[in-house]
Enzyme design. Structure first.
Site, PDB file in Angstrom:
ATOM      1  N   ASN A 198      -3.090   0.541   3.067  1.00 16.17           N
ATOM      2  CA  ASN A 198      -2.500   1.884   2.924  1.00 16.17           C
ATOM      3  C   ASN A 198      -2.226   2.546   4.273  1.00 16.17           C
ATOM      4  O   ASN A 198      -2.141   3.770   4.343  1.00 16.17           O
ATOM      5  CB  ASN A 198      -3.393   2.795   2.064  1.00 16.17           C
ATOM      6  CG  ASN A 198      -3.806   2.140   0.769  1.00 16.17           C
ATOM      7  OD1 ASN A 198      -3.004   1.476   0.126  1.00 16.17           O
ATOM      8  ND2 ASN A 198      -5.063   2.305   0.379  1.00 16.17           N
ATOM      9  N   HIS A 199      -2.096   1.751   5.321  1.00 17.40           N
ATOM     10  CA  HIS A 199      -1.737   2.261   6.649  1.00 17.40           C
ATOM     11  C   HIS A 199      -0.245   1.999   6.832  1.00 17.40           C
ATOM     12  O   HIS A 199       0.162   1.109   7.573  1.00 17.40           O
ATOM     13  CB  HIS A 199      -2.554   1.570   7.738  1.00 17.40           C
ATOM     14  CG  HIS A 199      -4.025   1.607   7.503  1.00 17.40           C
ATOM     15  ND1 HIS A 199      -4.892   0.644   7.984  1.00 17.40           N
ATOM     16  CD2 HIS A 199      -4.808   2.501   6.838  1.00 17.40           C
ATOM     17  CE1 HIS A 199      -6.130   0.932   7.620  1.00 17.40           C
ATOM     18  NE2 HIS A 199      -6.103   2.066   6.920  1.00 17.40           N
ATOM     19  N   ILE A 200       0.569   2.794   6.158  1.00 18.96           N
ATOM     20  CA  ILE A 200       1.994   2.495   6.011  1.00 18.96           C
ATOM     21  C   ILE A 200       2.750   2.925   7.263  1.00 18.96           C
ATOM     22  O   ILE A 200       2.801   4.109   7.602  1.00 18.96           O
ATOM     23  CB  ILE A 200       2.568   3.201   4.777  1.00 18.96           C
ATOM     24  CG1 ILE A 200       1.730   2.869   3.536  1.00 18.96           C
ATOM     25  CG2 ILE A 200       4.014   2.795   4.557  1.00 18.96           C
ATOM     26  CD1 ILE A 200       2.020   3.758   2.352  1.00 18.96           C
TER      27      ILE A 200
END
EC number: 1.1.5.14
Length: 544
Positions: A477-479
């Site tokens: 979720n580290h987009i």
């Protein structure tokens, strides 16, 4: 369509951490600000109740989405079961099943609050190692804004400790780290014998009362919700901005953008939940949605002057999608570890964040998950058919001995890792879902082979049994990527100030602009970039 046209000096689309910090800084400096978000306002106490009442099986599988119900007009991802909001294709589709939240405060409602600075070499990956891309700025240019973000968010860090490699600092962290719990302390002692340096993770979490929020009391429930508000969340900046005069409009789904003869943005339009359209004008516009929703909106808002999408003359909107492909391992340790004392992520092995090897394979972050094991232990013990005293004993044993570790990898920007608008799925307003094709590449696969051996070495050192390792890559979720920065308008979407090359009054305050993923959580860098963009906006409007 509503007859009323809303207006402000600056309109910001997205009330997550980037948009809210930006709004607060702008309104604090005298600008009128309108802050829109597609999702609703959310209430902490209701989120806590949603979590408390979730099925045990969801909790044991780390379901962090269900406490935040998705709304029909602004759906977000949920994989319990999969609602097909984010369509992922390609050889590594498991590695991009991102968890996002729509609503005021954004996805920082449910994060681990890890607030790392990127390393100087992360900003010049291509210049240093001949792979990937360089940022359009240096670490030194962003350093003051890193500190500004740390002060706004309330970041605690290992003041007085030497960490290698580390990002140079002009000032200490606003707060000093909390001491490790038993699990992190024991893990640190064991991996040190392997030559690994396990160091405190900088976190946007209070080690003492700070900025009106209480000290962390170790609920170990950071994901999906800090019940007392000791962990920072973008909603705090949104509330501050609102108190100073910013207007927040939730449930506002932007779908169109108007441009003039100079290709400046003149207005945007949004739907309310009833699909009534509303028009907004401003001097400056900012898209501050996450790294999926920002390119999605730019593509959706294509108009006659920009038929391939807003800010997309380079054809790079939606390309270079990145994250940190992860692999995980769980096992039972020989000695009790008792994970769960303190926050969910307290420490990390930093040895492999940088080095000459990056010319050949990805840098990595290896860490110990300090999430309490009781939920997973209970489900496993029940599946064994135990009852009574034996059930109780097995739950206690597994809770004490359960270990989760992981390795996250940097990934190189690749134009083929691409987001497009789905032709098959639309939401209740008729807006297409995002669709991503994803392949982590050989740079990551080569590194992951080494990471798997390192994880096995750790498990062996801890006397691990019942060892399970994920056979595929997982998302974090580290987009990042999607609207990548650069100096040349032909091969980038924004410049060093996050101003789009195509539209002089449109900024993208989002992780989507980041040119390299590094190995660590992207949130602090996103926040720092957004606060830096605020200075460019203030300077623009000051000059008229």
């Amino acid at each position: 369509m509503s007859n009323e046209t809303l207006s402000a000096d600056v309109v910001i689309i997205g009330a997550g951490i980037c948009g809210s910090l930006l709004a607060h800084k702008l309104v604090r400096n005298g600008l009128s600000v309108l802050l829109l978000d597609a999702g609703p306002r959310r209430d902490r106490s209701q989120i806590v109740e949603n979590w408390r009442n979730m099925p045990p099986d969801n909790k044991s599988q780390y379901d962090y989405a269900t406490p935040y119900p998705s709304v029909p007009w602004a759906p977000h991802t949920n994989y319990f079961p999969d609602n097909n909001y984010l369509i992922v294709k390609g050889p590594d589709r498991t590695a991009y099943k991102q968890g996002i939240i729509k609503g005021v405060g954004g996805t920082t409602w449910h994060w681990a609050a890890s607030s790392w600075r990127y390393l100087p070499n992360d900003f010049k990956l291509h210049s240093t190692y001949g792979v990937g891309r360089d940022y359009a700025m240096s670490y030194d240019e962003l350093e003051p804004y890193y500190y500004e973000a740390e002060c706004e968010m309330g970041v605690m860090g290992p003041n007085g400790e030497e960490i290698t490699p580390s990002a140079p600092r002009q000032n200490p962290w606003p707060m000093t780290s909390m001491p490790y719990g038993y699990g992190d302390r024991t893990f640190t002692e064991i991996v040190s014998k392997l030559g690994f340096s396990n160091t405190p993770v900088p976190q946007a979490r209070n080690s003492r009362p700070y900025d009106g929020r209480p000290q962390c009391c170790g609920n170990n429930n950071c994901m999906p919700i800090c019940p007392i508000g000791a962990m920072y969340n973008g909603v705090y900046a949104a509330i501050k901005a609102e108190k100073l005069g910013a207007k927040i409009i939730p449930n506002a789904v932007v779908y169109a953008m108007e441009t003039d003869a100079k290709n400046r943005i003149t207005a945007i339009s949004f739907y309310d939940p009833d699909k009534q359209s509303h028009r907004v004008v401003a001097k400056t516009f900012v898209i501050a949605a996450n790294g999926i929703e920002t390119p999605k909106l730019l593509l959706l808002a294509a108009n006659d002057r920009n038929p391939h999408g807003i800010a997309n003359s380079s054809d790079l909107v939606g390309r270079n999608m990145m994250d940190h492909p992860g692999i995980g391992m769980s096992f039972q340790s020989a000695e009790p570890i008792w994970a769960g004392g303190g926050s969910v992520q307290m420490s990390s092995i930093t040895n492999f964040r940088d080095g000459d090897f990056r010319s050949e394979y990805a840098a990595t972050q290896i860490g110990y998950n300090n999430t309490a094991q009781n939920s997973r232990a209970g489900m496993k013990a029940l599946s064994m058919g135990l009852v009574g005293k034996k059930l109780d004993e097995e739950i206690r044993r597994r809770t004490a001995h359960g270990v989760d570790i992981y390795a996250n990898h940097e990934v190189l920007p690749d134009p083929n890792n691409r987001l497009v608008l789905s032709k098959d799925y639309k939401d209740a307003l008729g807006i297409p879902h995002p669709e991503v094709t994803y392949d982590v590449g050989e740079y990551v696969r080569k590194s992951a082979a080494i990471s798997r051996q390192r994880l096995m070495d750790i498990a062996k050192a801890m006397g691990g049994t019942e060892i399970e390792m994920t056979p595929y890559f997982t998302p974090n979720n580290h987009i990042t990527g999607g609207t990548i920065m650069g100096h040349d308008p032909r091969d980038s979407v924004v410049d060093k100030w996050l101003r789009t090359h195509d539209h002089s009054n449109l900024f993208l305050a989002t992780g989507a602009t980041m040119a390299a993923s590094g190995t660590v959580n992207s949130t602090l860098t996103m926040a720092a970039l957004s606060l830096r963009a605020a200075d460019a906006i203030l300077n623009d409007l000051k000059q008229g």
